[in-house]
Design an enzyme around this catalytic site. Sequence first.
Site, PDB file in Angstrom:
ATOM      1  N   CYS A  99       0.796  -1.229   0.000  1.00 58.74           N
ATOM      2  CA  CYS A  99       0.000   0.000   0.000  1.00 58.74           C
ATOM      3  C   CYS A  99       0.833   1.286   0.000  1.00 58.74           C
ATOM      4  O   CYS A  99       1.302   1.696  -1.061  1.00 58.74           O
ATOM      5  CB  CYS A  99      -0.980  -0.026   1.169  1.00 58.74           C
ATOM      6  N   ARG A 136     -12.603   6.620  -0.898  1.00 54.38           N
ATOM      7  CA  ARG A 136     -11.383   5.814  -0.793  1.00 54.38           C
ATOM      8  C   ARG A 136     -11.663   4.433  -1.396  1.00 54.38           C
ATOM      9  O   ARG A 136     -12.820   4.024  -1.538  1.00 54.38           O
ATOM     10  CB  ARG A 136     -10.977   5.656   0.685  1.00 54.38           C
ATOM     11  N   HIS A 207      -3.845  -5.280   2.382  1.00 53.99           N
ATOM     12  CA  HIS A 207      -3.649  -5.394   3.835  1.00 53.99           C
ATOM     13  C   HIS A 207      -4.300  -6.717   4.270  1.00 53.99           C
ATOM     14  O   HIS A 207      -4.669  -7.538   3.448  1.00 53.99           O
ATOM     15  CB  HIS A 207      -4.353  -4.241   4.552  1.00 53.99           C
TER      16      HIS A 207
HETATM   17  N1  GLN Z   1      -1.792   7.059   2.316  1.00 50.53           N
HETATM   18  C1  GLN Z   1      -1.876   6.182   1.144  1.00 50.53           C
HETATM   19  C2  GLN Z   1      -3.253   6.266   0.453  1.00 50.53           C
HETATM   20  O1  GLN Z   1      -4.207   6.708   1.060  1.00 50.53           O
HETATM   21  C3  GLN Z   1      -1.601   4.744   1.539  1.00 50.53           C
HETATM   22  C4  GLN Z   1      -2.662   4.203   2.478  1.00 50.53           C
HETATM   23  C5  GLN Z   1      -2.254   2.891   3.097  1.00 50.53           C
HETATM   24  O2  GLN Z   1      -1.081   2.559   3.183  1.00 50.53           O
HETATM   25  N2  GLN Z   1      -3.254   2.118   3.586  1.00 50.53           N
HETATM   26  O3  GLN Z   1      -3.365   5.835  -0.696  1.00 50.53           O
END
Ligand code: GLN
Length: 257
Positions: A99, A136, A207
């Site tokens: 990520c 998101r 994740h």
């Molecule tokens: N901050 C980055 C995004 O929002 C990565 C997020 C994360 O590692 N879960 O894409």
Amino acid sequence: MKTTYSITIGWLYPDLMSTYGDRGNIITFRKRCAWRGIQTTLIPIDSSLNAEKIGEMDFIFGGGSQDLEQELVMRDLKGKKSEAIRQKIEKGTPALFVCGSPQLMGHYYEPAEGKRIEGLGIFDITSVHPGIDMPRCIGNTVGSVIWDNLGTSEPDNFIVGFENHGGRTYLGKTAKPFARVIRGYGNNGVDKTEGVVYKNAIGCYYHGPFLPKNPSVSDFITRRIIEVKYGEKIDLAPLSDALENAARKTLFERFGV
Ligand code: GLN
């Protein structure tokens, strides 16, 4: 064939980049090695580390983080540490970046707010957050690994996980995807690609944490590390993955895979 193998693991900024329990990847990887008598040593790659130590590492892992922490990490990585990591990846050192960390291994990451974060340019990818008002990429994920892009074929292609990222990642001309999206957004919710590979480095948005849910990927990484470090293609003693496989089966049934 050696009787005992050892693996030194470099872990990118454990205190800043372990969002959504990504430290579970380290726990799983080390445990599966220990069950096979493979010794592992863990070295945090953080502000206290001398960049030369990165040369000793056989495997590099990086987890996820929020935009702010990514900025803090890049400030410390810039310079000798970045160069040392780049040299390791170019020499074929296996790596797994989840990520937020693959975003930093690309050319740049443009967070929702603040300046563009210039990355290491190891992966030919760019990542852009479309803005705090945009949804998101969140939810359970299923993908099919394109093992050919890692120069191998494995019996188990399916991977499962959980994603939560705002940034959208786009593959450059020389970048190869890690997997195809079956369920979830993947890199950007449009091109059905998930993650990226370059030599023996894997970037993905899963994740979960990722490796406990996908033991065959953990074992692939272990075998690839030993191949690179010792020049030996080995078979790992089988482990009882009954629990892991039962959990995967439940997820596959839930998602109709
Ligand atoms: N901050 C980055 C995004 O929002 C990565 C997020 C994360 O590692 N879960 O894409």
